[in-house]
Design a protein around this motif. Sequence first.
Motif, PDB file in Angstrom:
ATOM      1  N   CYS A  92       0.857  -1.180   0.000  1.00 55.86           N
ATOM      2  CA  CYS A  92       0.000   0.000   0.000  1.00 55.86           C
ATOM      3  C   CYS A  92       0.892   1.228   0.000  1.00 55.86           C
ATOM      4  O   CYS A  92       2.113   1.111   0.156  1.00 55.86           O
ATOM      5  N   LEU A  93       0.319   2.390  -0.196  1.00 55.59           N
ATOM      6  CA  LEU A  93       1.103   3.611  -0.306  1.00 55.59           C
ATOM      7  C   LEU A  93       1.521   4.098   1.077  1.00 55.59           C
ATOM      8  O   LEU A  93       0.668   4.370   1.932  1.00 55.59           O
ATOM      9  N   PRO A  94       2.828   4.204   1.350  1.00 57.66           N
ATOM     10  CA  PRO A  94       3.291   4.594   2.687  1.00 57.66           C
ATOM     11  C   PRO A  94       2.832   6.020   3.034  1.00 57.66           C
ATOM     12  O   PRO A  94       3.041   6.962   2.279  1.00 57.66           O
ATOM     13  N   GLN A  95       2.222   6.160   4.193  1.00 53.23           N
ATOM     14  CA  GLN A  95       1.693   7.453   4.601  1.00 53.23           C
ATOM     15  C   GLN A  95       2.805   8.495   4.718  1.00 53.23           C
ATOM     16  O   GLN A  95       2.624   9.664   4.350  1.00 53.23           O
ATOM     17  N   ALA A  96       3.977   8.087   5.224  1.00 54.20           N
ATOM     18  CA  ALA A  96       5.075   9.039   5.405  1.00 54.20           C
ATOM     19  C   ALA A  96       5.483   9.656   4.072  1.00 54.20           C
ATOM     20  O   ALA A  96       5.797  10.850   3.994  1.00 54.20           O
ATOM     21  N   LEU A 155       5.418   7.876  -7.657  1.00 54.11           N
ATOM     22  CA  LEU A 155       5.228   6.604  -8.354  1.00 54.11           C
ATOM     23  C   LEU A 155       5.661   5.484  -7.431  1.00 54.11           C
ATOM     24  O   LEU A 155       6.803   5.487  -6.941  1.00 54.11           O
ATOM     25  N   ALA A 156       4.734   4.556  -7.201  1.00 56.84           N
ATOM     26  CA  ALA A 156       5.019   3.454  -6.296  1.00 56.84           C
ATOM     27  C   ALA A 156       4.569   2.141  -6.920  1.00 56.84           C
ATOM     28  O   ALA A 156       3.379   1.962  -7.177  1.00 56.84           O
ATOM     29  N   PRO A 157       5.497   1.213  -7.208  1.00 56.42           N
ATOM     30  CA  PRO A 157       5.082  -0.124  -7.640  1.00 56.42           C
ATOM     31  C   PRO A 157       4.295  -0.792  -6.519  1.00 56.42           C
ATOM     32  O   PRO A 157       4.686  -0.738  -5.346  1.00 56.42           O
ATOM     33  N   VAL A 158       3.175  -1.396  -6.862  1.00 56.86           N
ATOM     34  CA  VAL A 158       2.317  -2.063  -5.881  1.00 56.86           C
ATOM     35  C   VAL A 158       2.303  -3.551  -6.185  1.00 56.86           C
ATOM     36  O   VAL A 158       2.051  -3.962  -7.320  1.00 56.86           O
ATOM     37  N   THR A 159       2.580  -4.355  -5.178  1.00 58.40           N
ATOM     38  CA  THR A 159       2.630  -5.799  -5.362  1.00 58.40           C
ATOM     39  C   THR A 159       1.578  -6.476  -4.501  1.00 58.40           C
ATOM     40  O   THR A 159       1.160  -5.963  -3.458  1.00 58.40           O
ATOM     41  N   ALA A 180       3.123 -12.836  -8.798  1.00 56.09           N
ATOM     42  CA  ALA A 180       4.208 -12.537  -9.719  1.00 56.09           C
ATOM     43  C   ALA A 180       3.721 -12.471 -11.156  1.00 56.09           C
ATOM     44  O   ALA A 180       2.937 -13.299 -11.603  1.00 56.09           O
ATOM     45  N   GLY A 181       4.204 -11.494 -11.872  1.00 56.94           N
ATOM     46  CA  GLY A 181       3.897 -11.393 -13.292  1.00 56.94           C
ATOM     47  C   GLY A 181       2.745 -10.483 -13.620  1.00 56.94           C
ATOM     48  O   GLY A 181       2.483 -10.235 -14.788  1.00 56.94           O
ATOM     49  N   ARG A 182       1.997  -9.967 -12.609  1.00 54.49           N
ATOM     50  CA  ARG A 182       0.887  -9.043 -12.874  1.00 54.49           C
ATOM     51  C   ARG A 182       1.102  -7.759 -12.093  1.00 54.49           C
ATOM     52  O   ARG A 182       0.362  -7.435 -11.171  1.00 54.49           O
ATOM     53  N   PRO A 183       2.154  -7.018 -12.421  1.00 59.58           N
ATOM     54  CA  PRO A 183       2.494  -5.845 -11.606  1.00 59.58           C
ATOM     55  C   PRO A 183       1.614  -4.649 -11.916  1.00 59.58           C
ATOM     56  O   PRO A 183       1.001  -4.542 -12.976  1.00 59.58           O
ATOM     57  N   GLY A 184       1.575  -3.725 -10.964  1.00 60.73           N
ATOM     58  CA  GLY A 184       0.877  -2.462 -11.139  1.00 60.73           C
ATOM     59  C   GLY A 184       1.691  -1.350 -10.525  1.00 60.73           C
ATOM     60  O   GLY A 184       2.591  -1.596  -9.719  1.00 60.73           O
ATOM     61  N   VAL A 185       1.390  -0.121 -10.922  1.00 64.53           N
ATOM     62  CA  VAL A 185       2.071   1.023 -10.351  1.00 64.53           C
ATOM     63  C   VAL A 185       1.022   2.059  -9.982  1.00 64.53           C
ATOM     64  O   VAL A 185       0.083   2.311 -10.733  1.00 64.53           O
ATOM     65  N   ALA A 186       1.187   2.626  -8.792  1.00 64.55           N
ATOM     66  CA  ALA A 186       0.296   3.687  -8.333  1.00 64.55           C
ATOM     67  C   ALA A 186       0.931   5.031  -8.642  1.00 64.55           C
ATOM     68  O   ALA A 186       2.103   5.259  -8.328  1.00 64.55           O
TER      69      ALA A 186
END
Length: 769
Positions: free
Chosen positions: A550-554, A566-570, A574-580
């Motif tokens: 999840c997106l770190p609050q800090a 930009l934060a990669p979210v896992t 494996a193999g279905r990545p997303g980016v926030a």
Amino acid sequence: MTASPSSPSVSGPECVSGADPELARYLAGHAAPAACADALIRDAQGRILLVDPTYKAGWDLPGGMLEDEEPAVALVREVREELGLTIEVGRLLAVDAVPAGVYGRTVLAFLYAGHVRGECDAADLTLQDSEIRAAGFFGVEEALELLPEQLGRRLAAALRAGSGSHTAVLRDGHRPPVRERDHYALLPAPMMAATALVTDTAGRVLVLDPTYKEHLELPGGMVEAGESPARAAARELAEEWGLGSFLDVPVGRLLAVDTSPASARGCGRALTCMVFAVPPLTPEAAASLVFADGEIRAAYWMERDEAVRRLPARLAARVVAGLDALASGGIIHLENGVPVTVPPELILRERATRARARMVERLETRGLLTDPRLRHALLAVRRETLLPRCYIRRPTAAGQPPAWQLLDGADPRDRAEWLERIYDGDSVPVRHGGEPLDGPERGRIVTGGGFTAMSTGMDTVVEGLEALKVVDGDRVLELGTGPGLVAAALCEILGDTAVTTVETDPHLAEAARTRLALLGHRPRVVVGDGLSGCPGERFDKILLSFAVRCLPQALLEQLADGGTLLAPVTTGFAGRPGVAEVHRTGQELTAVLRPVASGHRPGRGLELFVLPTRRPEGPVRVRTSTLVLPTRAEAGFWLAVGHLLPGVVQETGADRVALYAPADGSSVTARPEDDAWRVEQTGPRDIWQELENVHARWLRAGRPEHYRIDLSDPMTQRVTGGSGPHPLEWEFPPTPPAAVPPGRREADASALTTDALCATEPTATRSTH
């Protein structure tokens, strides 16, 4: 040319048999330009002969005005009269048309190469007292200064022509404009020769005794216009051996190149000689050689030492270089017959530069790299400095865990494979477990997983940096320094002071600082928890080089107004990545979750689900399904699957769909069968039914391709896709606030990092990026 009917009838010399008498009479009375012929005569040191005439001011070239004679004949006559010197007239170097406005009549000035037999000294000249006051040889620069301006221009053009294969055509000492093709044809060029190193199966070298030289020679000759050096070597051998076609000559690879500048004692031209290999001749073929063209008096098969002893030094050096290149598989460069030793570090830098260019070209060809500034940065960042060692996968027997071997770029035995590996664009493992970065012995083999530092794959790096859209003046925070590749690229684009990078492992941070300094970069490097960033500060761009749940609050709090995170979210899927992608406008945060082609490794403490080594045991349940699965191109569906099917990992295959839930001991494999799927399941978990449920929800939501992230309450991050009454929704799992470790500090470093960190890797998996 024909005579004009109105031309005056004049008498003239008798016509040569076959000539037109009318034309001869016309030409005899036709007004014509005056003409002169001068000689460019040089001594053994390359100095130029000048004369000081009594009838005009300043120095001049030997020669004079034409009478009713050819220019070359006039030149021989004039030089003999003026200096008592007999010359042979060589090729025409320049023709200068001096317009009538200069001397009251058009003058054609011919400048020839003049050759003297033997040595020539100014003291040996017999000066014509009435016309020549003095004569002497002068260096090229001095001669050009002594001559009048117009004649100096003519001489300079002749010297350039002497270095090429053309005649300078001038108007009042200046070359008129020419077309591009003519321009290149007029450029001075070195002569080119091609030598064939012919050996037999015993390793002896073929040496020839030509009739037209006073010393032994190697097979080969001069390259003619329109042919390549290798083709010239084949032609020369075919001519010497009496073959019908040069295509029958098996000229092989290039062994050596011998280059030399122009020499006054030689041909006056620079020379490049290329030495090519010819496959070894069998004893029968060697004994049957016949030289039919009359140019070869005899041929000898010589051992290396004998050939070196009997050949001229320059040719002996080519034999030695050619044989050494045959043994080493390389190419040797000679300058004036002396091998040019290139330091290994320069060879490495040149090869790395080419590898870097190929890597960038691949990214551009695939449409991933479009930003010119990022392209420049990637071409500038020397990965070989940041990744001096790496692990490479080695084959293992069936059923055995994967094995990885440590390559050391400083070792010549590893260098080629290491260089190819660090520039192939894939993720590169650089550290296993807690080992010191420079501690393990070269060639060390490790099995299974346990890699704790890897570079991020270039697809992922470029995708992230292009999406970040940095502009001049941005302050950028990168989390997860690793080897320092991303930080290096950011420093190239924005400058060192604009870049802050955070690394959890102090050893990695220190290594990145040291290696980045070698590249001339010193960004701010912080040793600390990547999830906490730099509390109390604000950044225009924030980039995570590892994946989070999840997106770190800090980090959200450290995003400046107008900034992008930009934060990669896992999910471990494996193999279905997303980016926030998060944007801040004042106090408001808007965020979107998008699928991407490649992703980062999870950060420390996050598990990456991996494929089991074998399918779970137990009874197999078989059923038929009419589900029409979305293609891989419909990545929004598969991104949702990763989040809504916890603990599931997919095995890719063109003819099937295979999903595993290792923690549940379950799996499902589906293959197309007629208009349906044949589904085989093992274990207690009904993975296929869960997949059908997600598919139904995705269809009701309108097949969303991306998802909104509600950050109104950063502690409860809700994801929504689609529109209408049935959106596809889920929540990111909560993550405890990051604690700042006691050892948190700043390193005065240049942490070039493009690399993601992961402390745990339960089995040997490649990063998804």
